[in-house]
Design a protein around this motif. Structure first.
Motif, PDB file in Angstrom:
ATOM      1  N   ARG A 298      50.723  48.111  66.370  1.00  0.00           N
ATOM      2  CA  ARG A 298      51.235  49.131  67.283  1.00  0.00           C
ATOM      3  C   ARG A 298      50.519  50.418  66.906  1.00  0.00           C
ATOM      4  O   ARG A 298      50.861  51.070  65.922  1.00  0.00           O
ATOM      5  N   VAL A 299      49.498  50.763  67.653  1.00  0.00           N
ATOM      6  CA  VAL A 299      48.613  51.872  67.313  1.00  0.00           C
ATOM      7  C   VAL A 299      49.121  53.172  67.920  1.00  0.00           C
ATOM      8  O   VAL A 299      49.490  53.229  69.096  1.00  0.00           O
ATOM      9  N   TYR A 300      49.108  54.208  67.103  1.00  0.00           N
ATOM     10  CA  TYR A 300      49.429  55.557  67.544  1.00  0.00           C
ATOM     11  C   TYR A 300      48.172  56.381  67.337  1.00  0.00           C
ATOM     12  O   TYR A 300      47.779  56.660  66.200  1.00  0.00           O
TER      13      TYR A 300
ATOM     14  N   PRO B  25      49.745  57.392  72.740  1.00  0.00           N
ATOM     15  CA  PRO B  25      48.931  58.603  72.522  1.00  0.00           C
ATOM     16  C   PRO B  25      49.773  59.743  71.955  1.00  0.00           C
ATOM     17  O   PRO B  25      50.933  59.926  72.347  1.00  0.00           O
ATOM     18  N   ILE B  26      49.189  60.491  71.040  1.00  0.00           N
ATOM     19  CA  ILE B  26      49.832  61.686  70.509  1.00  0.00           C
ATOM     20  C   ILE B  26      48.824  62.825  70.616  1.00  0.00           C
ATOM     21  O   ILE B  26      47.809  62.822  69.917  1.00  0.00           O
ATOM     22  N   VAL B  27      49.086  63.767  71.499  1.00  0.00           N
ATOM     23  CA  VAL B  27      48.175  64.892  71.689  1.00  0.00           C
ATOM     24  C   VAL B  27      48.517  65.963  70.660  1.00  0.00           C
ATOM     25  O   VAL B  27      49.588  66.579  70.719  1.00  0.00           O
ATOM     26  N   CYS B  28      47.618  66.157  69.719  1.00  0.00           N
ATOM     27  CA  CYS B  28      47.873  67.108  68.646  1.00  0.00           C
ATOM     28  C   CYS B  28      46.555  67.440  67.955  1.00  0.00           C
ATOM     29  O   CYS B  28      45.648  66.612  67.908  1.00  0.00           O
ATOM     30  N   ASP B  29      46.467  68.634  67.414  1.00  0.00           N
ATOM     31  CA  ASP B  29      45.292  69.080  66.670  1.00  0.00           C
ATOM     32  C   ASP B  29      45.615  68.982  65.185  1.00  0.00           C
ATOM     33  O   ASP B  29      46.592  69.577  64.714  1.00  0.00           O
ATOM     34  N   VAL B  30      44.810  68.247  64.420  1.00  0.00           N
ATOM     35  CA  VAL B  30      45.097  68.064  63.001  1.00  0.00           C
ATOM     36  C   VAL B  30      44.986  69.362  62.218  1.00  0.00           C
ATOM     37  O   VAL B  30      45.493  69.461  61.090  1.00  0.00           O
TER      38      VAL B  30
ATOM     39  N   LYS C  44      57.470  63.250  64.635  1.00  0.00           N
ATOM     40  CA  LYS C  44      58.870  62.963  64.331  1.00  0.00           C
ATOM     41  C   LYS C  44      59.454  61.773  65.081  1.00  0.00           C
ATOM     42  O   LYS C  44      60.160  60.941  64.485  1.00  0.00           O
ATOM     43  N   PRO C  45      59.174  61.605  66.398  1.00  0.00           N
ATOM     44  CA  PRO C  45      59.794  60.473  67.118  1.00  0.00           C
ATOM     45  C   PRO C  45      59.265  59.101  66.703  1.00  0.00           C
ATOM     46  O   PRO C  45      59.842  58.080  67.110  1.00  0.00           O
ATOM     47  N   HIS C  46      58.192  59.059  65.923  1.00  0.00           N
ATOM     48  CA  HIS C  46      57.494  57.794  65.713  1.00  0.00           C
ATOM     49  C   HIS C  46      57.622  57.215  64.297  1.00  0.00           C
ATOM     50  O   HIS C  46      57.172  56.105  64.053  1.00  0.00           O
TER      51      HIS C  46
END
Length: 247
Positions: free
Chosen positions: A35-37, A58-63, A75-77
Motif C-alpha cells: 500500500r504505497v503512499y 497521493p500526499i501533496v507535501c513539500d519535504v 497524520k491520517p495515514h
C-alpha cells in the motif's frame, strides 16, 4: 534475473515518489502488493501515478516544509511499515563559489528533511509496535569527494551518519535504517544530464563495471532493504555504483 518481493499488506511511504527513482520505487512497490503512499509537491505527477496505480495514495507535501506541516499531512495515514526518504536536490558549485542560499536549500532537502521524516515515522512505528524499515537515499558522493559537489557531498555524507545514529537508537525497537548509495542513475533526467560523452567519460573511467545505474538497479536494492530478506541489516550503506567507491 528479475528479483521479486512480496509486500502484501505493508504500508510504505515514498518521498519524491512521483518522478525519477522515486516513481520507479513507487511502481515496483505497488506491483509487489504494498500500500504505497507517494509524497511529492507535484500534484499533476501524483495524479498520473494514481491513474496508473489506483492503490497508491497521493500526499501533496513539500519535504522542506516545517515539521508541523509534514506531521499534519501524514497524520491520517499512520503507522507505516516502511519509509523511503528519496526526495533530494543537487545544485553543483565548486567549493570557492558555493553560496549560502544553495547550501541551505541542499541541506534542507537532502539532510534536514530525511531526519524530520524519519523521526515522525519512527515515533509512530514505536508507539504502534511496528518493527519497520527505513531506507534513506544517499549517493556515491557521500563516499568519495567529487568536484563541484561541495554542498551535495556534504549533505549525503551527513545523511549516512544520521542513518547510523538512527539505526543505533531505534534498533532496540526493531526498526532498521539503511542507505542506498547509487552512482549516476539513468532516469530521464539522468540521461539528459549525462548524455555528453566528454562529461560522462571521466566518471565512467572510474567505475570498474563501466556503466551507470539503471533505475531498476537502485529500486531492487531499496526493496531488498525494506524487505525481511535484510532482517539483520541496519546502519549500513549499500553502494550501487559499479565499484566506484571501492576503486
Amino acid at each position: 534475473m528479475s528479483v521479486s518481493f512480496d509486500f502484501t499488506g505493508k504500508k510504505i511511504l515514498v518521498t519524491g515518489g512521483s518522478q525519477g527513482i522515486g516513481l520507479d520505487i513507487s511502481k515496483r512497490l505497488a506491483k509487489s502488493g504494498a500500500r504505497v503512499y507517494a509524497l511529492a509537491r507535484n500534484e499533476t505527477a501524483l495524479k498520473a501515478l494514481v491513474d496508473e496505480f489506483p492503490t497508491v495514495t497521493p500526499i501533496v507535501c513539500d519535504v522542506s516544509a516545517k515539521s508541523a506541516v509534514i506531521e499534519k499531512a501524514l497524520k491520517p495515514h499512520h503507522p507505516f511499515d516502511g519509509l523511503v526518504n528519496n526526495a533530494g536536490i543537487a545544485i553543483l558549485q565548486p567549493a570557492l563559489d558555493a553560496d549560502q542560499e544553495s547550501i541551505d536549500k541542499i541541506l534542507t532537502v537532502n539532510l534536514r528533511a530525511p531526519i524530520v521524516l524519519a523521526g515522525i515515522i519512527a515515533k509512530e512505528m514505536i508507539s504502534n509496535g511496528v518493527k519497520g524499515s527505513i531506507v534513506n537515499m544517499s549517493s556515491q558522493a557521500s563516499l568519495r569527494p567529487i568536484d563541484d559537489h561541495i554542498a551535495y557531498c556534504s549533505s549525503k555524507a551527513g545523511l549516512d551518519m544520521a542513518t547510523r545514529v538512527m539505526a543505533r537508537e531505534w534498533g532496540k525497537s526493531g526498526i532498521r535504517v539503511n542507505t542506498v548509495n547509487p552512482t549516476v542513475v539513468l532516469t530521464e533526467m539522468g540521461k539528459k544530464n549525462w548524455s555528453d560523452k566528454d562529461k560522462a567519460g571521466p566518471l565512467l573511467q572510474q567505475i570498474p563495471l563501466g556503466h551507470f545505474a539503471e533505475p531498476n538497479d537502485v529500486t531492487s536494492s531499496v526493496l531488498f532493504l525494506l524487505s525481511d530478506s535484510s532482517s539483520l541489516t541496519t546502519g549500513s550503506a549499500l553502494p550501487v555504483d559499479g565499484g566506484y567507491s571501492a576503486n
